[in-house]
Design an enzyme around this catalytic site. Structure first.
Site, PDB file in Angstrom:
ATOM      1  N   ASP A  21       0.012  -4.245  -3.958  1.00 50.93           N
ATOM      2  CA  ASP A  21      -1.108  -3.329  -4.165  1.00 50.93           C
ATOM      3  C   ASP A  21      -0.774  -1.896  -3.715  1.00 50.93           C
ATOM      4  O   ASP A  21      -1.364  -1.377  -2.768  1.00 50.93           O
ATOM      5  CB  ASP A  21      -2.383  -3.824  -3.462  1.00 50.93           C
ATOM      6  CG  ASP A  21      -3.641  -3.385  -4.214  1.00 50.93           C
ATOM      7  OD1 ASP A  21      -3.544  -3.179  -5.446  1.00 50.93           O
ATOM      8  OD2 ASP A  21      -4.704  -3.240  -3.588  1.00 50.93           O
TER       9      ASP A  21
ATOM     10  N   ALA B  61       6.685   9.988 -11.442  1.00 51.77           N
ATOM     11  CA  ALA B  61       7.470   8.814 -11.056  1.00 51.77           C
ATOM     12  C   ALA B  61       8.361   9.021  -9.821  1.00 51.77           C
ATOM     13  O   ALA B  61       8.471   8.104  -9.001  1.00 51.77           O
ATOM     14  CB  ALA B  61       8.299   8.336 -12.241  1.00 51.77           C
TER      15      ALA B  61
ATOM     16  N   HIS C 298      -7.370  -5.762  -0.925  1.00 56.47           N
ATOM     17  CA  HIS C 298      -6.127  -4.988  -0.870  1.00 56.47           C
ATOM     18  C   HIS C 298      -5.000  -5.885  -0.338  1.00 56.47           C
ATOM     19  O   HIS C 298      -3.927  -5.992  -0.914  1.00 56.47           O
ATOM     20  CB  HIS C 298      -6.368  -3.803   0.067  1.00 56.47           C
ATOM     21  CG  HIS C 298      -5.357  -2.698  -0.010  1.00 56.47           C
ATOM     22  ND1 HIS C 298      -4.660  -2.373  -1.151  1.00 56.47           N
ATOM     23  CD2 HIS C 298      -4.931  -1.829   0.952  1.00 56.47           C
ATOM     24  CE1 HIS C 298      -3.859  -1.345  -0.887  1.00 56.47           C
ATOM     25  NE2 HIS C 298      -3.993  -1.007   0.371  1.00 56.47           N
TER      26      HIS C 298
ATOM     27  N   ASP D 291      13.178   2.453  -9.915  1.00 51.62           N
ATOM     28  CA  ASP D 291      13.565   2.446  -8.508  1.00 51.62           C
ATOM     29  C   ASP D 291      14.406   1.239  -8.085  1.00 51.62           C
ATOM     30  O   ASP D 291      14.923   1.208  -6.969  1.00 51.62           O
ATOM     31  CB  ASP D 291      12.306   2.529  -7.628  1.00 51.62           C
ATOM     32  CG  ASP D 291      11.538   3.827  -7.876  1.00 51.62           C
ATOM     33  OD1 ASP D 291      12.174   4.810  -8.314  1.00 51.62           O
ATOM     34  OD2 ASP D 291      10.323   3.859  -7.654  1.00 51.62           O
TER      35      ASP D 291
ATOM     36  N   SER E  51      -4.055 -25.405 -22.999  1.00 47.45           N
ATOM     37  CA  SER E  51      -3.723 -25.244 -21.583  1.00 47.45           C
ATOM     38  C   SER E  51      -2.669 -24.152 -21.428  1.00 47.45           C
ATOM     39  O   SER E  51      -1.643 -24.165 -22.101  1.00 47.45           O
ATOM     40  CB  SER E  51      -3.189 -26.570 -21.038  1.00 47.45           C
ATOM     41  OG  SER E  51      -2.386 -26.320 -19.893  1.00 47.45           O
TER      42      SER E  51
ATOM     43  N   SER F  82       0.831  -1.205   0.000  1.00 43.58           N
ATOM     44  CA  SER F  82       0.000   0.000   0.000  1.00 43.58           C
ATOM     45  C   SER F  82       0.870   1.262   0.000  1.00 43.58           C
ATOM     46  O   SER F  82       1.670   1.437  -0.913  1.00 43.58           O
ATOM     47  CB  SER F  82      -0.952  -0.059   1.199  1.00 43.58           C
ATOM     48  OG  SER F  82      -1.944   0.911   1.062  1.00 43.58           O
TER      49      SER F  82
END
Ligand SMILES: *[C@@H]1O[C@H](CO)[C@@H](O)[C@H](O)[C@H]1NC(C)=O
Ligand SMILES: *[C@@H]1O[C@H](CO)[C@@H](O)[C@H](O)[C@H]1NC(C)=O
Length: 490
Positions: free
Chosen positions: A183, A194, A268, A202, A435, A159
């Site tokens: 997430d 950015a 989340h 990064d 598949s 987060s």
């Protein structure tokens, strides 16, 4: 507590000014000054993954020895997100434990920025710059004082923590090996540049899981746009299976209200549990597939593994770095282990009369050398006479090599006059199945040359055709992949 109450506009302004100065490049003298670091670096242990037993203190050489930091092994740095309670969430020890189970000799560090993380969301969001700077200083210190190779450093941020990790990675003097964004937070970051959010620059490699990206971009809990080298959107990235209200109520009945907090953030937080899954269930790796849109993925058009089009989700991801961000998709189960097996099914529906029907329910059953999976339900948005339709189905069962297939066209759950007045059936000769996990293609034939598929009637049965498609040579492969990409962009 004092500081929290005192946190007002002035303090926030000070924070922002500080960041501006930091970004402009403060003088080298100040850089060796660790006094401004408020984040704490807890080196967790396999024995007590939930306890802060020893802190590594930037500038204090002996803290490394005191905490038994292993300088020859790799280091995971876990960065939590926004917290309402001001406490670590229950996933932290679970992730620490899973990392140690997979890499017993590693160092797992949990960054404690709880005080800054329990402010109003926008305040905590702005603090990610300072947390990132703290982490960068800590890493630079290890690199400069101990020659600790940054090739051994893997940051994992959840987060808001994902953006803190990104900022840290952008500030270290050398690049860290990898950042995994779990997430990454959406609000205030979706449209951010950015440098102040997670981005592919990064780290040597940046992989991202997007699990709760619902609603308009500026309202979405998780960031919607791709921000890494590889961005995986499990189950479309919007909402995760098992996170609906019914499931929540079942859990509350089972476990009481203590985990309500968890339920609210179920989708989340799924990003973390998917990563944990990849650490613990090495033998059941979830595969993700590159696709331009989730709609194309739902049609089964993206199950190719050519040219790095498929990849492992989580710890054992293949480091594929393309110029453009890569969006990947997969389906998962509702619980760990999350792995499912994906299949593309292609059917040509022959019809004497011209008929088009929408949102039709079907059941498909697959039988193979290892196992079977019966009555997998799916809905075709549209079917019509003399057209071929492609769709995705998936099952948690490892069927092995496919041998037989049954297809049933279900009655609507409601009574429909049109079906009653005009009974209608398509005819099907072949069913093509590919598949994703094995990349094998099988063509199934009707045992009688063609089979009737009527709504509400019994299932049509197909067996492996005697003549199977020969594995394609190079030229053919090229043509096929062109077809695929044409589908993708269609
Ligand atoms: C440090 O890690 C290495 C592997 O990277 C391992 O061989 C060694 O035993 C570890 N040392 C200690 C003291 O645990
Ligand atoms: C569909 O194709 C078959 C022959 O393949 C033909 O007999 C039939 O009339 C076609 N149906 C329609 C609606 O055009």
């Amino acid at each position: 507590m004092e500081r929290r109450r005192g946190m007002g506009k002035t303090a926030l302004l000070a924070v922002l000014c500080f960041c501006v100065r930091a970004a402009a490049g403060s003088d080298p003298e100040a850089e060796m000054n660790f006094e401004g670091i408020e984040s704490k670096f807890s080196l967790r242990t396999p024995a007590e993954p939930d306890e802060d037993v020893c802190y590594l203190v930037p500038g204090q050489m002996d803290s490394l020895a005191q905490c038994n930091f292993n300088q020859t092994s790799k280091t995971f740095v876990v960065i939590h997100g926004w917290t309402v309670t001001g406490m670590y969430e229950s996933w932290v020890p679970k992730l620490v434990d899973a990392l140690y189970k997979r890499e017993p000799d590693s160092n797992v560090i949990v960054v404690d920025w709880l005080v800054r993380a329990q402010q109003h969301y926008p305040v905590s969001a702005a603090y990610t710059k300072l947390v990132g700077k703290d982490v960068a200083m800590f890493i630079d210190w290890m690199e400069e004082k101990f020659n600790y190779p940054l090739n051994n450093v893997h940051l994992l941020g959840y987060s808001l923590g994902a953006h803190a990790a990104g900022i840290a990675g952008s500030l270290t003097k050398k690049k860290v090996n990898r950042i995994t964004g779990l997430d990454p937070a959406g609000p205030t970051f979706e449209y951010a540049d950015a440098p102040i959010r997670l981005s592919p620059d990064d780290a040597d490699f940046v992989d991202v899981l997007h699990t709760y990206t619902r609603g308009s971009p500026d309202r979405s809990i998780g960031i919607q746009k791709p921000v890494g080298h590889i961005d995986i959107y499990p189950n479309g990235g919007g909402f995760q299976p098992g996170c609906n209200l019914g499931e929540a109520l079942r859990l509350i009945a089972e476990k009481g209200f203590s985990d309500v907090d968890q339920l609210v953030k179920c989708s989340h937080e799924r990003s973390i549990h998917l990563f944990i899954d990849s650490l613990l269930y090495e033998e059941k790796p979830s595969m993700a597939y590159r696709c331009n849109t989730k709609e194309a993925f739902e049609k089964g058009l993206c199950l190719s593994c050519r040219k790095n089009r498929c990849n492992n989700l989580g710890y054992k991801v293949n480091r594929v770095r393309t110029k453009r961000n890569t969006k990947m998709y997969l389906k998962t189960r509702a619980q760990m282990p999350y792995k499912v097996f994906h299949y593309q099914v292609k059917i040509h529906f022959f019809g004497k009369t011209s008929v088009t029907k929408v949102d039709q329910p079907f059941l498909i059953s697959l039988y193979g050398t290892l196992d079977e999976s019966e009555n997998i339900a799916f809905t075709l948005p549209e079917i019509s006479s003399n057209k071929t339709f492609s769709f995705l189905i998936y099952t948690e069962v490892d069927i092995g090599d496919l041998l037989m297939l049954k297809l049933q066209w279900e009655k609507d759950t409601f009574f429909s006059w049109s079906d009653w007045w005009t009974p209608f059936a398509f005819t099907i000769q072949r069913v093509r199945v590919k598949s994703g996990e094995t990349q094998k293609k099988v063509v199934f034939c009707s045992r009688d040359g063609s089979s009737r598929l009527g709504k509400g009637e019994e299932a049509a049965i197909f067996v492996k055709c005697l003549e199977q498609p020969v594995s394609r040579k190079r030229g053919g492969a090229k043509k096929a992949s062109k077809e695929n990409s044409a589908h993708e962009s269609a």
